[in-house]
Design a protein around this motif. Structure first.
Motif, mmCIF file in Angstrom:
data_model
loop_
_atom_site.group_PDB
_atom_site.id
_atom_site.type_symbol
_atom_site.label_atom_id
_atom_site.label_comp_id
_atom_site.label_asym_id
_atom_site.label_seq_id
_atom_site.Cartn_x
_atom_site.Cartn_y
_atom_site.Cartn_z
ATOM 1 N N GLY A 23 49.919 -2.157 -33.241
ATOM 2 C CA GLY A 23 50.528 -2.909 -34.174
ATOM 3 C C GLY A 23 49.895 -4.025 -34.945
ATOM 4 O O GLY A 23 50.195 -4.171 -36.266
ATOM 5 N N HIS A 27 49.688 -5.318 -39.234
ATOM 6 C CA HIS A 27 49.974 -6.531 -39.859
ATOM 7 C C HIS A 27 49.336 -6.926 -41.437
ATOM 8 O O HIS A 27 48.609 -6.295 -41.527
ATOM 9 C CB HIS A 27 49.226 -7.566 -38.884
ATOM 10 C CG HIS A 27 50.117 -7.627 -37.594
ATOM 11 N ND1 HIS A 27 49.486 -8.491 -36.383
ATOM 12 C CD2 HIS A 27 50.786 -6.898 -36.998
ATOM 13 C CE1 HIS A 27 50.431 -8.191 -35.244
ATOM 14 N NE2 HIS A 27 51.046 -7.218 -35.771
ATOM 15 N N GLN A 54 49.107 -5.093 -46.161
ATOM 16 C CA GLN A 54 50.783 -4.603 -45.695
ATOM 17 C C GLN A 54 51.647 -5.492 -46.962
ATOM 18 O O GLN A 54 51.355 -6.414 -47.168
ATOM 19 C CB GLN A 54 51.199 -4.967 -44.413
ATOM 20 C CG GLN A 54 52.396 -4.088 -44.122
ATOM 21 C CD GLN A 54 52.427 -4.237 -42.577
ATOM 22 O OE1 GLN A 54 52.368 -5.299 -42.151
ATOM 23 N NE2 GLN A 54 53.450 -3.250 -41.991
ATOM 24 N N ASP A 110 56.996 -5.739 -41.510
ATOM 25 C CA ASP A 110 57.221 -5.325 -39.950
ATOM 26 C C ASP A 110 57.551 -6.271 -39.024
ATOM 27 O O ASP A 110 57.408 -6.324 -37.741
ATOM 28 C CB ASP A 110 56.117 -4.248 -39.226
ATOM 29 C CG ASP A 110 54.794 -5.424 -39.027
ATOM 30 O OD1 ASP A 110 54.562 -6.446 -39.513
ATOM 31 O OD2 ASP A 110 53.787 -4.674 -38.722
HETATM 32 CU CU LIG Z 1 52.552 -5.939 -37.616
#
Ligand SMILES: [Cu+2]
Length: 125
Positions: A23, A27, A54, A110
């Protein structure tokens, strides 16, 4: 009590990152910026642009620019580009020569938050 809560929040965040190593890559981190991170530019820029790794959530992504004394030198709120949601722009007041700090807080699509800061210098004549 507030300090304790902050420590707990930081510990929880660290644990979440440790539990989800893949994960971390997703980010929104600073990819590059203009003026470039740590650079010295000959002329004062009218805007600082930051490109992230992102797409950003515009409502929860901010950035400010301050001079050496901590005074805000941005001339308005940071805005995420409507066509490129990885791009954040901060408009600036006319800057005299000096060193400036850009501080950003991002919420990526996210739902993870990230933050950071960097400096650039406007060279004097
Ligand atoms: Cu993330």
């Amino acid at each position: 009590m507030v300090t304790h809560r902050l420590v707990m929040a930081a510990a929880t965040l660290a644990a979440a990152i440790a539990l989800e190593p893949r994960g971390v890559l997703a980010h929104a981190f600073l990819e590059h910026a203009s003026p470039a991170v740590g650079s010295s530019v000959p002329a004062a820029p009218a805007v600082v642009t930051i490109w992230f790794t992102q797409q950003l959530e515009p409502a929860f992504t901010t950035a400010t620019v301050t001079d050496k004394s901590g005074t805000d030198v941005d001339s308005g709120p940071a805005e995420v580009d409507a066509k490129d949601p990885t791009e954040l722009r901060v408009p600036l007041k006319p800057l005299p020569a000096g060193t400036y700090t850009v501080t950003w807080h991002a919420l990526s699509v996210d739902t993870h938050t990230t933050q950071g800061h960097f400096t650039f210098e406007v060279a004097g004549r």
